[in-house]
Design a protein around this motif. Structure first.
Motif, mmCIF file in Angstrom:
data_model
loop_
_atom_site.group_PDB
_atom_site.id
_atom_site.type_symbol
_atom_site.label_atom_id
_atom_site.label_comp_id
_atom_site.label_asym_id
_atom_site.label_seq_id
_atom_site.Cartn_x
_atom_site.Cartn_y
_atom_site.Cartn_z
ATOM 1 N N GLN A 1 -7.661 -0.767 3.931
ATOM 2 C CA GLN A 1 -8.549 -1.132 5.706
ATOM 3 C C GLN A 1 -9.512 -2.219 4.817
ATOM 4 O O GLN A 1 -8.859 -2.968 6.165
ATOM 5 C CB GLN A 1 -9.460 -0.059 5.778
ATOM 6 C CG GLN A 1 -10.343 -0.005 6.368
ATOM 7 C CD GLN A 1 -11.272 -0.999 6.611
ATOM 8 O OE1 GLN A 1 -12.292 -1.098 5.389
ATOM 9 N NE2 GLN A 1 -12.038 -2.199 7.437
ATOM 10 N N LEU B 1 -6.883 8.351 -3.950
ATOM 11 C CA LEU B 1 -6.968 8.534 -2.276
ATOM 12 C C LEU B 1 -7.390 7.562 -1.795
ATOM 13 O O LEU B 1 -6.982 6.453 -1.352
ATOM 14 C CB LEU B 1 -6.496 10.043 -1.659
ATOM 15 C CG LEU B 1 -5.760 9.923 -0.113
ATOM 16 C CD1 LEU B 1 -4.332 9.122 -0.423
ATOM 17 C CD2 LEU B 1 -5.399 11.037 -0.043
ATOM 18 N N TYR B 2 -9.013 7.994 -1.023
ATOM 19 C CA TYR B 2 -10.079 7.198 -1.303
ATOM 20 C C TYR B 2 -9.824 5.455 -1.306
ATOM 21 O O TYR B 2 -10.099 4.626 -0.370
ATOM 22 C CB TYR B 2 -11.292 8.543 -1.112
ATOM 23 C CG TYR B 2 -12.465 7.090 0.204
ATOM 24 C CD1 TYR B 2 -11.793 7.199 0.786
ATOM 25 C CD2 TYR B 2 -13.372 6.569 -0.790
ATOM 26 C CE1 TYR B 2 -13.004 6.308 1.918
ATOM 27 C CE2 TYR B 2 -14.041 5.477 -0.247
ATOM 28 C CZ TYR B 2 -13.656 5.913 1.434
ATOM 29 O OH TYR B 2 -14.893 5.381 1.978
ATOM 30 N N LEU C 1 1.028 3.966 -2.746
ATOM 31 C CA LEU C 1 0.233 5.078 -2.339
ATOM 32 C C LEU C 1 1.083 6.428 -3.027
ATOM 33 O O LEU C 1 1.586 7.272 -3.995
ATOM 34 C CB LEU C 1 0.679 5.818 -1.120
ATOM 35 C CG LEU C 1 0.431 7.150 -0.462
ATOM 36 C CD1 LEU C 1 -1.438 8.068 -0.774
ATOM 37 C CD2 LEU C 1 0.345 7.116 0.600
ATOM 38 N N ALA D 1 -7.365 3.971 0.394
ATOM 39 C CA ALA D 1 -6.817 3.714 2.028
ATOM 40 C C ALA D 1 -8.423 2.277 1.884
ATOM 41 O O ALA D 1 -8.145 1.690 3.253
ATOM 42 C CB ALA D 1 -7.590 5.269 2.518
ATOM 43 N N SER D 2 -9.546 2.919 0.899
ATOM 44 C CA SER D 2 -10.216 1.727 1.334
ATOM 45 C C SER D 2 -9.434 0.434 1.186
ATOM 46 O O SER D 2 -10.614 -0.742 1.721
ATOM 47 C CB SER D 2 -12.224 1.852 0.750
ATOM 48 O OG SER D 2 -12.610 3.190 0.883
ATOM 49 N N ASN E 1 1.263 -1.422 0.225
ATOM 50 C CA ASN E 1 0.144 -0.111 0.109
ATOM 51 C C ASN E 1 0.927 1.706 0.275
ATOM 52 O O ASN E 1 0.089 2.321 -0.884
ATOM 53 C CB ASN E 1 -0.538 -0.285 1.332
ATOM 54 C CG ASN E 1 -2.308 -0.912 1.033
ATOM 55 O OD1 ASN E 1 -2.711 -0.641 0.051
ATOM 56 N ND2 ASN E 1 -1.983 -1.965 1.883
#
Length: 182
Positions: A94, A86-87, A33, A90-91, A29
């Motif tokens: 997660q 970006l979301y 990023l 992140a999702s 991840n």
């Protein structure tokens, strides 16, 4: 025969495997990023060069106001795209961590159940009440954590749906196309 040393070694081996898996998820991840940020920086650089060239070619005030509106709209679109990417990263991270934690919890509960079963077989005669109380406590703890996990999933799904709906609304909203000079 009950062998706590062997169970301890198995537990340590499992912990190392899980730590390695979590580290791999973190590195993967982080790489995603970094790629996103590098692509965004390159895009911002290209956009700034293009904007500077466009400003240099402006011939009158009307063109300047039109260019300003166009650049503002482009900037908002790029910011929304970056935020969306970006979301999504992140999702996904997660979800990866959640899957890993669910697997760890599943293995842990199976291990505890096996340990309780082995310990029950090795328990001295007359300890049935204590053993049953312990089994009941373990079962209640497992059920409580499972309910907590389900509730957490529901909250995460609700938050995700809300963020996606807000992003869709923001994408549909069009910036002001330009104003008339006063």
């Amino acid at each position: 025969m009950y062998n706590p040393t062997e169970q301890f070694a198995d537990l340590n081996k499992s912990n190392v495997e899980q730590a390695t898996r979590l580290a791999a998820i973190a590195l993967e991840n982080t790489e995603k990023l970094m790629k996103l940020n590098l692509a965004t920086a390159k895009n911002a650089w290209a956009q700034s060069v293009e904007s500077a060239q466009a400003v240099a070619s402006v011939k009158d005030v009307q063109d300047l106001f039109a260019l300003r509106a166009k650049l503002a709209e482009t900037g908002v679109q790029h910011a929304l795209a970056y935020s969306r990417n970006l979301y999504d990263l992140a999702s996904q991270a997660q979800a990866d961590y959640a899957a890993a934690s669910e697997e760890v919890w599943s293995n842990y509960t199976k291990g505890v159940a096996n340990w309780v079963e082995t310990a029950t077989k090795s328990a001295p005669a007359g300890s049935d009440v204590a053993v049953n109380a312990f089994k009941s406590t373990v079962a209640a703890s497992t059920a409580a954590f499972d309910q907590f996990q389900k509730a957490t999933k529901q909250v995460v799904n609700l938050a995700d749906a809300s963020v996606r709906a807000a992003a869709a609304q923001a994408a549909k909203a069009t910036p002001v196309k330009g104003r008339k000079a006063a």
